[in-house]
Design an enzyme around this catalytic site. Structure first.
Site, PDB file in Angstrom:
ATOM      1  N   ARG A  43      15.193  16.819  22.091  1.00  0.00           N
ATOM      2  CA  ARG A  43      15.043  15.371  21.927  1.00  0.00           C
ATOM      3  C   ARG A  43      16.417  14.698  21.909  1.00  0.00           C
ATOM      4  NH1 ARG A  43      15.016  12.877  17.223  1.00  0.00           N
ATOM      5  NH2 ARG A  43      14.107  14.624  16.085  1.00  0.00           N
ATOM      6  N   TYR A 103       9.431  -8.002  37.020  1.00  0.00           N
ATOM      7  CA  TYR A 103       8.321  -7.045  37.081  1.00  0.00           C
ATOM      8  C   TYR A 103       7.334  -7.361  35.956  1.00  0.00           C
ATOM      9  CZ  TYR A 103       5.871  -2.662  36.136  1.00  0.00           C
ATOM     10  OH  TYR A 103       4.909  -1.725  35.871  1.00  0.00           O
ATOM     11  N   ASP A 112      18.550  -5.310  35.984  1.00  0.00           N
ATOM     12  CA  ASP A 112      17.656  -4.296  36.549  1.00  0.00           C
ATOM     13  C   ASP A 112      18.033  -4.128  38.014  1.00  0.00           C
ATOM     14  OD1 ASP A 112      15.516  -2.911  37.776  1.00  0.00           O
ATOM     15  OD2 ASP A 112      14.122  -3.568  36.214  1.00  0.00           O
ATOM     16  N   LYS A 136      11.529   5.191  41.139  1.00  0.00           N
ATOM     17  CA  LYS A 136      11.554   4.530  42.440  1.00  0.00           C
ATOM     18  C   LYS A 136      12.588   5.170  43.366  1.00  0.00           C
ATOM     19  CE  LYS A 136       8.509   1.776  40.531  1.00  0.00           C
ATOM     20  NZ  LYS A 136       8.543   2.037  39.082  1.00  0.00           N
TER      21      LYS A 136
END
Length: 381
Positions: free
Chosen positions: A50, A102, A173, A198
Site C-alpha cells: 500500500r 469530464y 488534466d 487512456k
C-alpha cells in the site's frame, strides 16, 4: 544528459532498480503485499505494498520523467487520483474549475467535494477572466485542455501567471494530449492529472490514474495521502501501463494522423453540422494549441443534424466501437449525454454545448480509409 521522449518511454530517466539481477527487459511484476525485514530497524526499502511496490515505483519514475516532473503517483483509476488530490484541500476552501470537464470530475466536485465543505466556481476559462473569480479562500484553478468533450483549448501559461501571482495551485488534466504532445508542468502547472487508462495505457485493458508534480512540498503531501487512503495502483496494472507507455509516441502519432484525416472528412460530410478538433486551421483554440503543445491529439467531437441521426450512427458503425472511454488503439465513439456526462444536469450540459446531437470520437490506429468508410456509411440516412 537529457534523454529523448521515446527513450524515456522505455527507461524513464535511467533510475536503476537494484533488487533484480536477471537483466529482464520487461520489468518484473512484484505481486506481493508485504516484505520481510532483515532485522529490527533495517529495511529493504519496501515495507507494505500500500505504501510502495517496486513495479508501481518503476512506473511512477517513468511517468514523472515524461512530464518533466519531480514525482508521480500511480492510482487505481483516474477518478481515484483526482479524489486523492482533493484531500489537499479542507472545508471552507474554494476552487475555480472550467465548466467543461469530464462528467465524473463534475460529479465528484458537486456531490462529494461540496458535501465535504469545498465550494466551486464553474466558469468558461476560455471566454472569462479567471482572476475575477478569485476569492480570499480560493486555493486552486482546475482545468482540462483540450476539454472533454467540447475540445476547448485553454491557455495554460496565461492561467499560470494568475495562479503564481495569487498564490494558488494550477491543476491541469492532461489526459487528452498525454505528455507526448503537452507538458503542463513546463507551462507553469503545479499538478498534472492523467487517466492512465487512456493514452498512457493505450490498450483498453486496465484502469489507472496519475498525479505528477514538480514541487517537493506537494509531492510529500500526496505521498502521505496515497499511503493513507490506500488507492495506489496494483502491481499487475502498473506493469500493463508500463508496457503500454513503451509505444506511446508511435500510437500518438498514428492516431493523430488518422484524426486529422477524419476531421477533414467530417468537415464536408453530409448531415454533420460542426466539427470540434483543435487541429483544424483557423478554428477556435488552434493557435493556442500550437503554442503550448506539440500536436493536436486524436480526440474529435462532432455534431450531427439531429438526435435520430446520432442514434443511427451509434447503431450503424461496424468497425468503430460504440463504447465509453478513449485513448486506446481501437477507435471508439461515445454519446456524452448518456455516457460520460449522464450525471451532469441538463442545463449545464446544454450551456456547455453537449446536446443530444453531439458525438465524441477517440480515434485509434486502424487504417484511416477504413475508419472514414465506416463513418460515411453510418451517416447516410
Amino acid at each position: 544528459m537529457e534523454r529523448g521522449f521515446a527513450t524515456k518511454c522505455l527507461y524513464g530517466n535511467g533510475e536503476k532498480f537494484e533488487g533484480d539481477r536477471t537483466g529482464a527487459l520487461s520489468f518484473p511484476i512484484y505481486q506481493t503485499a508485504t516484505y520481510a525485514h532483515p532485522a529490527v530497524g533495517e529495511s529493504t526499502g519496501y515495507d507494505y505494498s500500500r505504501l510502495q511496490n517496486p513495479t508501481r515505483e518503476k512506473l511512477e519514475q517513468v511517468v514523472a520523467s515524461l512530464e518533466n516532473g519531480l514525482d508521480a503517483l500511480a492510482f487505481s483509476s483516474g477518478m481515484a487520483a483526482i479524489t486523492a488530490m482533493m484531500e489537499l484541500f479542507k472545508p471552507g476552501d474554494h476552487i475555480i474549475t472550467d465548466a467543461d470537464l469530464y462528467g465524473g470530475s463534475i460529479r465528484l466536485f458537486d456531490h462529494i467535494s461540496e458535501k465535504n465543505g469545498i465550494t466551486f466556481s464553474h466558469i468558461d476559462c476560455v471566454a472569462e477572466d479567471a482572476e475575477i473569480f478569485v476569492k480570499e479562500n480560493t486555493r486552486a484553478i482546475y482545468i482540462e485542455t483540450p476539454t472533454n468533450p467540447m475540445m476547448n483549448v485553454i491557455d495554460i501559461a496565461k492561467l499560470a501567471e494568475i495562479t503564481r501571482r495569487r498564490g494558488l495551485l494550477l491543476i491541469v488534466d492532461n489526459t487528452f494530449l498525454s505528455p507526448y504532445f503537452q507538458k503542463p508542468l513546463d507551462l507553469g502547472a503545479d499538478i498534472v492529472v492523467h487517466s492512465g487508462t487512456k493514452f498512457l495505457g493505450g490498450h483498453n485493458d486496465t484502469l489507472a490514474g496519475f498525479l505528477t508534480t514538480g514541487s517537493p512540498d506537494i509531492a510529500e503531501k500526496l505521498r502521505f495521502i496515497i499511503k493513507t487512503v490506500g488507492s495506489g495502483l496494483a502491481p499487475i496494472d502498473s506493469w500493463l501501463i508500463l508496457r503500454g507507455i513503451k509505444t506511446l509516441p508511435i500510437r500518438m502519432e498514428k492516431a493523430q494522423e488518422n484524426a486529422k484525416a477524419i476531421a477533414t472528412f467530417l468537415l464536408d460530410a453530409e448531415n454533420v453540422r460542426r466539427v470540434y478538433y483543435p487541429g483544424i486551421p483557423g478554428s477556435k483554440g488552434y493557435e493556442i494549441c500550437k503554442k503550448q503543445a506539440d500536436g493536436f491529439g486524436s480526440m474529435i467531437t462532432f455534431e450531427v443534424a439531429d438526435r435520430e441521426l446520432a442514434s443511427q450512427v451509434l447503431k450503424s458503425v461496424k468497425l468503430i466501437h460504440f463504447a465509453e472511454s478513449l485513448g486506446g488503439v481501437e477507435t471508439l465513439i461515445t454519446y456524452p449525454v448518456t455516457q460520460t456526462h449522464a450525471d451532469v444536469p441538463e442545463t449545464v450540459r446544454i450551456k456547455n454545448g453537449i446536446t443530444d446531437c453531439i458525438l465524441r470520437l477517440s480515434v485509434g490506429i486502424e487504417d484511416k480509409e477504413d475508419l472514414i468508410r465506416d463513418l460515411r456509411q453510418a451517416l447516410v440516412r
